[in-house]
Design an enzyme around this catalytic site. Sequence first.
Site, PDB file in Angstrom:
ATOM      1  N   GLY A 118      32.063  40.302  38.453  1.00  0.00           N
ATOM      2  CA  GLY A 118      32.820  41.529  38.245  1.00  0.00           C
ATOM      3  C   GLY A 118      31.959  42.765  38.426  1.00  0.00           C
ATOM      4  O   GLY A 118      30.735  42.695  38.579  1.00  0.00           O
ATOM      5  N   CYS A 119      32.623  43.908  38.372  1.00  0.00           N
ATOM      6  CA  CYS A 119      31.926  45.164  38.636  1.00  0.00           C
ATOM      7  C   CYS A 119      30.931  45.499  37.533  1.00  0.00           C
ATOM      8  O   CYS A 119      29.791  45.887  37.808  1.00  0.00           O
ATOM      9  CB  CYS A 119      32.947  46.285  38.814  1.00  0.00           C
ATOM     10  SG  CYS A 119      34.252  46.331  37.578  1.00  0.00           S
ATOM     11  N   TYR A 120      31.351  45.345  36.277  1.00  0.00           N
ATOM     12  CA  TYR A 120      30.434  45.660  35.186  1.00  0.00           C
ATOM     13  C   TYR A 120      29.220  44.721  35.198  1.00  0.00           C
ATOM     14  O   TYR A 120      28.078  45.178  35.099  1.00  0.00           O
ATOM     15  CB  TYR A 120      31.147  45.567  33.836  1.00  0.00           C
ATOM     16  CG  TYR A 120      32.122  46.678  33.525  1.00  0.00           C
ATOM     17  CD1 TYR A 120      31.718  48.011  33.508  1.00  0.00           C
ATOM     18  CD2 TYR A 120      33.441  46.398  33.213  1.00  0.00           C
ATOM     19  CE1 TYR A 120      32.611  49.030  33.189  1.00  0.00           C
ATOM     20  CE2 TYR A 120      34.343  47.410  32.891  1.00  0.00           C
ATOM     21  CZ  TYR A 120      33.924  48.720  32.879  1.00  0.00           C
ATOM     22  OH  TYR A 120      34.809  49.726  32.553  1.00  0.00           O
TER      23      TYR A 120
END
Lengths: 345, 345, 345, 345
Positions: free
Chosen positions: B149-151
């Site tokens: 994911g992005c985080y």
Amino acid sequence: MAYQAAVVGASGYTGAELLRILAGHPDIAVTTATADTHAGAPVAGLYPSLARAYPALTLDPLEPAALDGLDLVFLALPHGESQRLAPDLLGRVAHVVDLGADFRLPAAAYEQWYGEPHRAPQLLPAFAFGLPELFRARITPETSVAAPGCYPTAAALALAPLLAGGVAEPSGVVVHAASGVSGRGRGLSAPSLFSEANETVAPYGLLTHRHTGEIEWALSEVHGAPVTVLFTPHLVPMTRGLLASCYARPATAGLTTQRLVDLYREFYAGEPFVTVLDEPPTTKATLGSNAAHLTVRFDDRTGSILAFGALDNLGKGAAGQAVQAANLLLGLPEATGLPALGLQP
Amino acid sequence: MAYQAAVVGASGYTGAELLRILAGHPDIAVTTATADTHAGAPVAGLYPSLARAYPALTLDPLEPAALDGLDLVFLALPHGESQRLAPDLLGRVAHVVDLGADFRLPAAAYEQWYGEPHRAPQLLPAFAFGLPELFRARITPETSVAAPGCYPTAAALALAPLLAGGVAEPSGVVVHAASGVSGRGRGLSAPSLFSEANETVAPYGLLTHRHTGEIEWALSEVHGAPVTVLFTPHLVPMTRGLLASCYARPATAGLTTQRLVDLYREFYAGEPFVTVLDEPPTTKATLGSNAAHLTVRFDDRTGSILAFGALDNLGKGAAGQAVQAANLLLGLPEATGLPALGLQP
Amino acid sequence: MAYQAAVVGASGYTGAELLRILAGHPDIAVTTATADTHAGAPVAGLYPSLARAYPALTLDPLEPAALDGLDLVFLALPHGESQRLAPDLLGRVAHVVDLGADFRLPAAAYEQWYGEPHRAPQLLPAFAFGLPELFRARITPETSVAAPGCYPTAAALALAPLLAGGVAEPSGVVVHAASGVSGRGRGLSAPSLFSEANETVAPYGLLTHRHTGEIEWALSEVHGAPVTVLFTPHLVPMTRGLLASCYARPATAGLTTQRLVDLYREFYAGEPFVTVLDEPPTTKATLGSNAAHLTVRFDDRTGSILAFGALDNLGKGAAGQAVQAANLLLGLPEATGLPALGLQP
Amino acid sequence: MAYQAAVVGASGYTGAELLRILAGHPDIAVTTATADTHAGAPVAGLYPSLARAYPALTLDPLEPAALDGLDLVFLALPHGESQRLAPDLLGRVAHVVDLGADFRLPAAAYEQWYGEPHRAPQLLPAFAFGLPELFRARITPETSVAAPGCYPTAAALALAPLLAGGVAEPSGVVVHAASGVSGRGRGLSAPSLFSEANETVAPYGLLTHRHTGEIEWALSEVHGAPVTVLFTPHLVPMTRGLLASCYARPATAGLTTQRLVDLYREFYAGEPFVTVLDEPPTTKATLGSNAAHLTVRFDDRTGSILAFGALDNLGKGAAGQAVQAANLLLGLPEATGLPALGLQP
């Protein structure tokens, strides 16, 4: 003692703005707030900004009998719902201000723009068009009020001095408008998403936007004869604010910008919420207030008049204007409780 | 001849960004795009930006048999759907890159953070964690890829040099992150509305955000022992972009900012998409690209390490990274077809 | 009859917000506004939002003798200018509220964070730190007031209940803050440009931001012993609003989120402008108001306390707080004339 | 081997966008970048987004002799500077593309709109108006190019099919435009500040904006007779993007929206960067690309034609268009190296 009021449809943005303004109104107290889709929820949960003013107010389901005897009811409902509610409601309460589209147009114009017959045409004469600057005399304690929409308010204020005085031609009028996204309400739809509405300008409702009918009606009343308008709204990436940039053709010779600005200043002299500026207005200067800022230009080169009106679509374009009209219904000073200064920056 | 690929879940923002990037990829051609909720719609209708590249591509309903024989399938589906689809899909196509959360964590960690048992735990070993800068050797033509994911991408890139080298303590790590609203996807929900997300900063998912598990897993792998992280995401009013601001405690003496910056430059030497800056990174410089920008500081006064990672949540945080991993699966140069420069301003 | 006041430095954003708030204050009237760089300009030209309230007010050059006998002077000047002005001014007027950084810190701390000796250290004891919720007793009609900055206000309000009660350790405190761009003022600089600040998150002032000294001073006073803080501000793309997200380590056992929320409610009981929410606060709910919204969490998993404070950097973070303190100086009810409700949406 | 190019005025937004686009151009290599105000600074310091592509490029002071022998020079300078530079420059380099206003208009029109005589009128015939879709045949390897501004590009593309075909009257044309703030450049001025430009719509340059001359000139050339235009630009709160909403009166009977859309599709058939949509265009779909999106409507009710043109003011409105013209100068395929797809969302 304060007048007792209800906000029907209090979960939407217009409803919330009514609650915010009324929290600072010395003579009106909100005792009831309804919202079918969020019934049971505390107002402060949906809008933490309102927690201080309404620590215990909970959204009720709409039940007309529960409004019996109130001094004032604001209706902030989706299109069509006021028509169904009004016949039952009008006798129960002292005053009604409808912020929806249901009682703004004559029955025929309503059907033309909304594509269906009006459900309660017999009630239409009971409603005054709630734009005090242009129709103040019609708003009396005996009437109900249909507060106009945000686009018609900005456009009518920007163009009225031209058409009232016969300065502009009643045909060939163009209203080009830009609105913040809150004008679409709190309903869930893709164009209202941040990622869709941010960093873009989006024209919509081309040729057929329903507010066209209201703009034409209001200007025709002012002009005393039919006015036709091409209205084109655009969404711009801001939460609140609405600018109407209007184009008209002169009906008289000898116009100059200075004469037009003087005309506007005279036309709106004494108005507490309309300011005619020398410089072009921006929406930001009206943020959170009931102010409308106008200016006007004459372009000798192309023979065109250019008029601008800026306001907060939730303020003078909705909740502020509704409270202004309510003050008239209640016999209060018209500016009571209304914020006159925008939040800048 | 180009490899033939499908984008499953092409109506969402990650799917659209995959289509945009792949339109410029010289060796991969998208032949199929699916989206159950918009089946039948032309891609160019949902995303006019893609009209030039995909004038005739229409969204199909998802039908695994229709993907038979493809070289590459990207899954950009809501949480939980890849688990249901993968058992049927893996044998039909040559390579799979899943952009969802379903195959990123071991079964136990998955259950801990998602609150339900994994439906296809037997397939978990087939998936490599698709963060090439940290786990490149695991991504081979024989594996499938679970793109992080992005985080987790931003946080793991920002903190990995500290934990790989034993420079920071594995406990007491704080990841404070700010994300653009597109990180919430195209689904309709009140917090995604422009009028809710604009002009505000909103913390959410306090203490329990599911990406915590991924961040901890990735850093623990890098560290070789368990790392615990307190992760706090915030929404900020921008469409794209993600900044992870990370705090850690030193595990060694003698640190200085310059030594840490040098360590980061060495750690990421040769990486085509990671740039270690002297100045604090901003998300804007990575907009639309597969770039990640990092910097690091040591605060002698409080004895703290501060590390920053900026990227585009739809680029290096999703679609870009998935294409980067796909290049590895296909044996192509890793940077093929990927935009390396952000759009600034 | 209203107290007569001047706003010195009225062309900046804080000055304009003072004028806006004071326009609605029943007991204070602004008779003078100064601004050296725009001397001679009408206030309504710079801020059309203020045209209704100040139709004839013109910005004067600063001339201390012209302020003789005023009841109240607000100083909204760049860093360093109040020090030069105060020795001459204090005897001329009844009360002074300084919104700059010059009189907030003891002389030694001032020199440490500002890198130069204080020019008027003999006046420092005359100034009370103008954060009424924490230092109300120090603000008396005999004192002048140094109103704290936006970051220290948010951080100190968010952390004070932890440090006053010995609940958190005084070291290892992290304050991570996000501010709207108006916090940079109206001065012309590249990072303040729309095209630079929009669509990005930008950390700045790493390790050395001067507000660190104020945060540490205020919390040390509350704690009764030195507190050290790592403070990291970020610019986010909004005009107004400030969120402090704070991390601290517990000093006592047995903490839970509920106990901490209860502690905060008790600590701020009766405060007219501080609201402790169950949900994470957002800056938007405080827009244009003097409100501060807080919440707190205990993370058992990592043994951390997480505290949040949201406010409007020009409201409770500057002009609102200054008026709140001025009310105390004048012996007025503390909430007089102050907007308590934010503009949402 | 690639052609060698310089970007003169590389510190501004147009210069930076040229550098970004050219970094992906297979046949043009930037060997020199100049910027007087930032001479000596590394490009990557001003624009970290460009660090990967230009790790060692430093901004030089402008020295015409240093450009000797280059194949191509882009001039991205403030108004007036190209006039001073061109006489010395033209003989030194093979091709020049000027992105400023200096060589777009005939001498008389230049003086009319810019209020001063042209300094190098003898060079005007050497420059072709660099809008390939309308003036492709004029752009040859022997000419220099004056790339048009962002407003004229959008307006001319949106209106050309109407005026080329005699479908619309050449008088009474209204161009109403909304631009992102990057259109004002990187210069420091109050209206470019985030806190001034955010959350507002601001009309400016009423009646006299200089781009009026360019719009009229381009449409007059297309029409074969004088066209007059009332042009009104507005700033809207976004970084990039420009929408021209144009109003014209029909010159022929029997118009319908479908006939107009067909006319536009035929007029722009084969154009690589112009797309005629059925739905209203939005600027977002063109972000970062050289695309222009158009649509058109006929309003039978008011007898008006409504035409829209959307583009990225730094892309097709500036740097993209300049590279498109440069490709023509160099005899390369016109679309070489140009991004055709916008960044959506």
